[in-house]
Design an enzyme around this catalytic site. Structure first.
Site, short mmCIF file in Angstrom:
data_model
loop_
_atom_site.label_atom_id
_atom_site.label_comp_id
_atom_site.label_asym_id
_atom_site.label_seq_id
_atom_site.Cartn_x
_atom_site.Cartn_y
_atom_site.Cartn_z
N LYS A 121 0.72 -0.96 -0.02
CA LYS A 121 0.01 -0.04 -0.04
C LYS A 121 0.83 1.27 0.03
O LYS A 121 1.94 1.25 0.83
CB LYS A 121 -0.78 0.01 1.17
CG LYS A 121 -1.87 1.07 1.43
CD LYS A 121 -2.90 0.92 2.37
CE LYS A 121 -4.01 2.00 2.51
NZ LYS A 121 -4.88 1.67 3.80
N SER A 151 -9.88 1.53 2.89
CA SER A 151 -8.86 2.25 1.94
C SER A 151 -7.82 1.68 1.24
O SER A 151 -7.22 2.20 0.31
CB SER A 151 -8.32 3.54 2.77
OG SER A 151 -7.26 2.93 3.82
N SER A 207 -9.72 -0.96 7.02
CA SER A 207 -9.38 -0.93 5.68
C SER A 207 -8.63 -2.07 5.00
O SER A 207 -8.17 -2.08 3.89
CB SER A 207 -8.21 0.24 5.67
OG SER A 207 -9.13 1.34 5.59
N1 GLN Z 1 -13.12 3.36 6.40
C1 GLN Z 1 -12.44 3.77 7.67
C2 GLN Z 1 -12.34 5.30 7.52
O1 GLN Z 1 -12.76 5.70 6.58
C3 GLN Z 1 -11.24 3.14 7.95
C4 GLN Z 1 -10.02 3.64 7.19
C5 GLN Z 1 -8.70 2.81 7.60
O2 GLN Z 1 -8.93 1.51 8.00
N2 GLN Z 1 -7.62 3.32 7.17
O3 GLN Z 1 -11.50 6.19 8.51
#
Ligand code: GLN
Length: 474
Positions: A76, A151, A175
């Site tokens: 990532k 994400s 994420s």
């Molecule tokens: N979807 C969650 C957020 O928008 C998780 C993001 C993540 O785990 N980086 O904060």
């Protein structure tokens, strides 16, 4: 290239001499090229990966291959790798080149994994759909009109579309697990502190964890084995010894006590997902597991507590992007103040700005007690709910997501609806516990469904065991 390759297949071929790491790597690079329209990668290490592959071939020939020799892994783009760009999906860091390797990256390389490229993501890891990237959205390979989740969408798609054996993602509120569920792969968020965060660009420091995506629970365990463990460079990395994770994959769940949190099976859960989870429960029961209902009474506050605390931490972590030290600096700036405001206004996208504003608001003198302090207290109550539950059960089983992959564009203008899609994932981050999502069938439209297994802190062996059992039974 056979779609969705597990490392076992490659390893057998390597052991028999039927294939070389060089050949494996070039096939994955071809798959990356063929899958370009999915927009999963932000940089591809064409030459560097091939060079590394040849070096691993030489090591294998000398009988000195590491634990992941020949495994092709994507990263990532929030993880630093020396000499490569680390954009975090943001215009702010579009041209930022890492000066050093993240510990997790260095450990993968030391184990002879071949690093193939950096993957697309929601800007600074904020989002649930990988539509918040400054470099365009990522598509779900199962149905390209749908989001891959976020994400870590790029890392997930790299694995789901056969562009890597495995990938590293990060999980602050889901994420890794949510995209894994949306694309039909395995995604593991380790215990907070299990994997060093050194070289991971911080989003919300008390939540962030690095973890693997893979096409099998075994491959996820293999990657975790390599990246887990204490690191002097991250004072929050745990000194707890790292157990042998593959030893937990016994295909045996007899006598395992598994709790079903009643609050996770209420309103808003898609009927097809409910049915799939019920099917998992039956499989576990048939294997001799002891199933019981448990309660996590503070679950209704998960989302509010998470989005107050994560935005607070994100707003302070993102304060460093001021045009002076890192990344984008506005050309239009006339003085120091306008350099700050213009650089940040130009460099950040809308979701990042929203969260910085939310975070600074909940931390502001007048609202600190009402929001930030209160959410901290709620976080403790949520942690206590889990501690209480794990007095009586070894693991918890629940859905990863309330729905299967939603359509591209469907929630992008409705932040609240987007945030609610994290309803089953944020609690593990609030409590710092490990959780894994494993595919468990498809819904009526053919979209993947994920089942989530959660364990107590450092209970990775227990959740890997149950996940592996469910994987072979499904
Ligand atoms: N979807 C969650 C957020 O928008 C998780 C993001 C993540 O785990 N980086 O904060």
């Amino acid at each position: 290239m056979s779609h969705r390759l597990t490392f076992d297949v490659t390893r057998r071929a390597l052991d028999s001499g039927a294939i070389s790491v060089e050949r494996v790597t070039s096939e994955f690079l071809n798959a990356v090229e063929e899958g370009k329209r999915l927009n999963a990668f932000l940089s591809v290490f064409q030459d560097r990966a091939m060079e590394q592959a040849r070096a691993v071939d030489r090591k294998l020939a000398a009988g000195k291959g590491g634990a992941l020799a020949g495994m092709v892994v994507a990263l990532k783009d929030v993880l630093c790798m020396e000499g490569e760009r680390t954009t975090c999906g943001s215009k702010m860091l579009e041209n930022f080149v890492s000066l050093y390797d993240a510990t997790a990256v260095a450990r993968l390389r030391a184990a002879d994994a071949v690093l193939i490229g950096k993957t697309n993501m929601d800007e600074f890891a904020m989002g649930s759909s990988t539509e918040n990237s400054a470099f365009g959205p990522v598509r779900n390979p199962v149905d390209e009109t749908r989001v891959p989740g976020g994400s870590s969408g790029g890392s997930c798609v790299a694995v789901a579309a056969g562009m890597a054996h495995a990938a590293l993602g990060t999980d602050t509120g889901g994420s890794i697990r949510q995209p894994a569920a949306f694309c039909g792969v395995v995604g593991l968020k380790p215990t907070y502190g299990r994997v060093s965060r050194y070289g991971l660009v911080a989003l919300s420091s008390s939540f962030d964890q690095i973890g693997p995506f893979a096409n099998s629970v075994r491959d996820a365990a293999r990657v975790l084995q390599v990246i887990a463990g204490h690191d002097d460079r991250d004072s929050t990395s745990a000194t707890v010894p790292v157990p042998a994770y593959e030893a937990a994959l016994t295909k045996e769940v007899r006598g395992k006590r598994i709790g079903l949190p009643v609050e996770a099976f209420g309103e808003g859960l898609a009927p097809d997902i409910r049915r799939a989870i019920d099917g998992c429960v039956e499989l576990l029961r048939a294997g001799g597991a002891v199933i019981s209902d448990v309660s996590l009474p503070h679950s209704p506050y998960n989302i509010s507590a998470y989005y107050i605390l994560m935005t607070a931490e994100a707003s302070s972590n993102l304060a460093r992007y001021d045009g002076a030290r890192y990344g984008h600096r506005s050309e239009k700036a006339r003085d120091l103040a306008s350099m700050y405001t213009l650089s940040r206004s130009e460099g950040f996208g809308p979701e990042t700005k929203r969260r910085i504003m939310l975070g600074t608001y909940v931390l502001s003198a007048g609202y600190y007690d009402a929001y930030y302090r209160k959410a901290q207290r709620v976080r403790r109550l949520i942690q206590n709910d889990f501690l209480e539950a794990f007095r009586n059960v070894d693991c918890l089983l629940m859905p990863t997501t309330p729905t299967t992959a939603f359509g591209s564009g469907e929630k992008i203008d409705d932040p609240l609806a987007m945030y609610l899609s994290d309803i089953y994932t944020v609690s593990a981050n609030l409590a710092g516990i490990p959780a894994i999502s494993v595919p468990c069938g498809r819904d009526g439209q053919g979209l993947p469904i994920g089942v989530q297994v959660l364990g107590p802190q450092f209970g990775e062996p227990a959740i890997l065991n149950v996940a592996d059992y469910l994987e072979q039974a499904n």
